[in-house]
Design an enzyme around this catalytic site. Sequence first.
Site, PDB file in Angstrom:
ATOM      1  N   CYS A  68     -16.941  -3.792  -3.104  1.00  0.00           N
ATOM      2  CA  CYS A  68     -16.211  -5.064  -3.033  1.00  0.00           C
ATOM      3  C   CYS A  68     -16.699  -5.792  -1.789  1.00  0.00           C
ATOM      4  O   CYS A  68     -17.645  -5.369  -1.123  1.00  0.00           O
ATOM      5  CB  CYS A  68     -14.712  -4.807  -2.946  1.00  0.00           C
TER       6      CYS A  68
ATOM      7  N   ASN B   3       0.798  -1.226   0.000  1.00  0.00           N
ATOM      8  CA  ASN B   3       0.000   0.000   0.000  1.00  0.00           C
ATOM      9  C   ASN B   3       0.829   1.275   0.000  1.00  0.00           C
ATOM     10  O   ASN B   3       0.269   2.371  -0.059  1.00  0.00           O
ATOM     11  CB  ASN B   3      -0.986  -0.009   1.170  1.00  0.00           C
TER      12      ASN B   3
HETATM   13  C1  EPZ Z   1      -6.734   1.893   1.820  1.00  0.00           C
HETATM   14  O1  EPZ Z   1      -7.938   1.723   1.113  1.00  0.00           O
HETATM   15  C2  EPZ Z   1      -6.002   0.558   1.732  1.00  0.00           C
HETATM   16  N1  EPZ Z   1      -5.711   0.252   0.326  1.00  0.00           N
HETATM   17  C3  EPZ Z   1      -6.872  -0.539   2.346  1.00  0.00           C
HETATM   18  O2  EPZ Z   1      -6.119  -1.740   2.319  1.00  0.00           O
HETATM   19  C4  EPZ Z   1      -7.163  -0.180   3.800  1.00  0.00           C
HETATM   20  O3  EPZ Z   1      -8.015  -1.146   4.350  1.00  0.00           O
HETATM   21  C5  EPZ Z   1      -7.828   1.208   3.858  1.00  0.00           C
HETATM   22  O4  EPZ Z   1      -6.999   2.187   3.203  1.00  0.00           O
HETATM   23  C6  EPZ Z   1      -8.061   1.670   5.294  1.00  0.00           C
HETATM   24  O5  EPZ Z   1      -6.840   1.729   5.974  1.00  0.00           O
HETATM   25  C7  EPZ Z   1      -4.671   0.871  -0.269  1.00  0.00           C
HETATM   26  O6  EPZ Z   1      -3.972   1.688   0.327  1.00  0.00           O
HETATM   27  C8  EPZ Z   1      -4.393   0.492  -1.689  1.00  0.00           C
HETATM   28  P1  EPZ Z   1     -10.149   4.608   2.649  1.00  0.00           P
HETATM   29  P2  EPZ Z   1      -8.849   3.015   0.758  1.00  0.00           P
HETATM   30  O7  EPZ Z   1     -10.425   5.483   1.491  1.00  0.00           O
HETATM   31  O8  EPZ Z   1      -7.988   4.196   0.547  1.00  0.00           O
HETATM   32  C9  EPZ Z   1     -14.698   5.692   3.081  1.00  0.00           C
HETATM   33  C10 EPZ Z   1      -5.702  -3.974   1.855  1.00  0.00           C
HETATM   34  O9  EPZ Z   1      -6.131  -4.974   2.395  1.00  0.00           O
HETATM   35  N2  EPZ Z   1     -14.513   6.536   1.900  1.00  0.00           N
HETATM   36  O10 EPZ Z   1      -9.172   5.055   3.676  1.00  0.00           O
HETATM   37  O11 EPZ Z   1      -9.765   2.609  -0.334  1.00  0.00           O
HETATM   38  C11 EPZ Z   1     -14.566   4.214   2.768  1.00  0.00           C
HETATM   39  O12 EPZ Z   1     -15.794   3.699   2.297  1.00  0.00           O
HETATM   40  C12 EPZ Z   1      -6.621  -2.824   1.522  1.00  0.00           C
HETATM   41  O13 EPZ Z   1      -4.491  -3.784   1.559  1.00  0.00           O
HETATM   42  C13 EPZ Z   1     -15.567   7.343   1.454  1.00  0.00           C
HETATM   43  O14 EPZ Z   1     -16.653   7.330   2.034  1.00  0.00           O
HETATM   44  O15 EPZ Z   1      -9.665   3.191   2.095  1.00  0.00           O
HETATM   45  C14 EPZ Z   1     -14.168   3.621   4.094  1.00  0.00           C
HETATM   46  O16 EPZ Z   1     -15.326   3.411   4.875  1.00  0.00           O
HETATM   47  C15 EPZ Z   1      -8.062  -3.193   1.780  1.00  0.00           C
HETATM   48  N3  EPZ Z   1     -15.376   8.124   0.366  1.00  0.00           N
HETATM   49  C16 EPZ Z   1     -13.331   4.729   4.732  1.00  0.00           C
HETATM   50  O17 EPZ Z   1     -13.620   5.926   4.005  1.00  0.00           O
HETATM   51  C17 EPZ Z   1     -14.182   8.174  -0.302  1.00  0.00           C
HETATM   52  O18 EPZ Z   1     -14.064   8.941  -1.289  1.00  0.00           O
HETATM   53  C18 EPZ Z   1     -11.831   4.496   4.660  1.00  0.00           C
HETATM   54  O19 EPZ Z   1     -11.532   4.199   3.312  1.00  0.00           O
HETATM   55  C19 EPZ Z   1     -13.130   7.360   0.160  1.00  0.00           C
HETATM   56  C20 EPZ Z   1     -13.312   6.553   1.265  1.00  0.00           C
END
Ligand code: EPZ
Length: 428
Positions: free
Chosen positions: A116, A23
């Site tokens: 997902c 990541n």
């Molecule tokens: C990153 O995903 C990681 N992936 C994830 O790892 C990790 O679980 C996650 O951060 C949380 O730490 C990568 O870095 C490639 P978020 P990301 O945006 O960025 C909401 C793994 O196993 N949200 O921080 O997609 C979202 O729905 C993966 O390696 C919005 O509502 O996660 C979630 O509830 C899985 N609107 C929360 O924020 C947005 O525009 C955190 O999501 C963006 C996010």
Amino acid sequence: MDRIVISGGHTLRGEVRISGAKNAALPILASTLLGRGECVITNVPGVKDVLTMSQLLVLLGATITTEGDRVAIRADQLRSTAAPYEMVKTMRASVLVLGPLVARWGEATVSLPGGCAIGTRPVDLHLNGLVKLGAEVSVEHGYIRAKAQRLRGARIHLDIPTVTGTENLLMAACLADGTTVIENAAKEPEVLDLAHFLVKRGAKIAGAGTDLITVEGVSVLRGADHEVIPDRIEAGTYLVAGAITGGDVYVNACRPGHLEAVIVKLRGTGADVIEGKESIRLKAARRPRAVDVRTFAHPGFPTDMQAQMVALLSLAEGTSVVVETVFESRFIHIPELQRMGAEVRIDGNHAVVSGVAKLTGAPVMASDLRASAGLILAGLAAEGETEVSRVYHLDRGYERIEDKLRGLGAVIRRVKGSTGGAGAGQTP
Ligand code: EPZ
């Protein structure tokens, strides 16, 4: 599809070397689109998601040479600014090319990453931030279309400290005209690693790793070399492998400072955890004690370690309450653990884990990257044989997991499947 078969009950002992952080590598690779000149990235993990990102960058027109964990990449010219659905559906982190494409090339067409297994995974905060930076953004036919003559600096407040949202906007801001402030930014170590790489390329960034990041836009970024930080989630996974098998595991080439919340909880279960400069040693308790866990954005307990912790706590003495505050459906590993004898009651985003004396091996199905890891860990401790199917989920984020576990004394093998490739649906 490949399967992994584990003969449980073997105590894990010995040393395991941690690979580079998936990541961190993903946004760093995507950020090479921002400038010209060769970038040489080392300690890149050999995992499927990195291969997918490399394939996407080549599709866009970058030139990439990979030798082991070393990736040399140059994006002086592009032949496309479109990330197609076929590519994005296999890896939602493809959305990380959005910010760099708009910032450097003035346009981007990126498939909307769908939901997902762990949640709906919206990208509204990414898009709202790009609009704040002056991009015209529309969503049609399942694609994000964004364009801008030149982005201009802005003050952006994120409702949620989104990791890839912060990364997308940080990358875009590097080439925007003027100053950008990102408030409530994600503080994950992977965000800081990306910022370190961007600064080496000439970006002007302050505050990365805190919730307030300030960027002074520049006109061009040059090539640079960078070594990716170790993968804290991989490190945490092997520590739990030691804890769940009553073992003694020495995790090498890692950053204890990136795992404090996990270390605190493992100590809470009674494990003896010794932190070195770039290593962590865990000597397991005879039987883990129950602890409560609540996932949060960094530096809170990482959601990516929740499934692994539930597996451990399912064998603990006592009852633990695990609260998943980051994603809305990240308990999909629990029904599979229940088939192995775990006693867990789910109530919304709370899982009440009543520890049992033993788990029994069973055929189980992986559903996402970290849920798969949780099932593997349960299989290591279970009595009898556990067969984990759909391990393509694991291969997205763990480099040679069965080799590394075998090196610690696990009895584990991969059974090649008849049909290869990912299953249906979006992968996290
Ligand atoms: C990153 O995903 C990681 N992936 C994830 O790892 C990790 O679980 C996650 O951060 C949380 O730490 C990568 O870095 C490639 P978020 P990301 O945006 O960025 C909401 C793994 O196993 N949200 O921080 O997609 C979202 O729905 C993966 O390696 C919005 O509502 O996660 C979630 O509830 C899985 N609107 C929360 O924020 C947005 O525009 C955190 O999501 C963006 C996010």
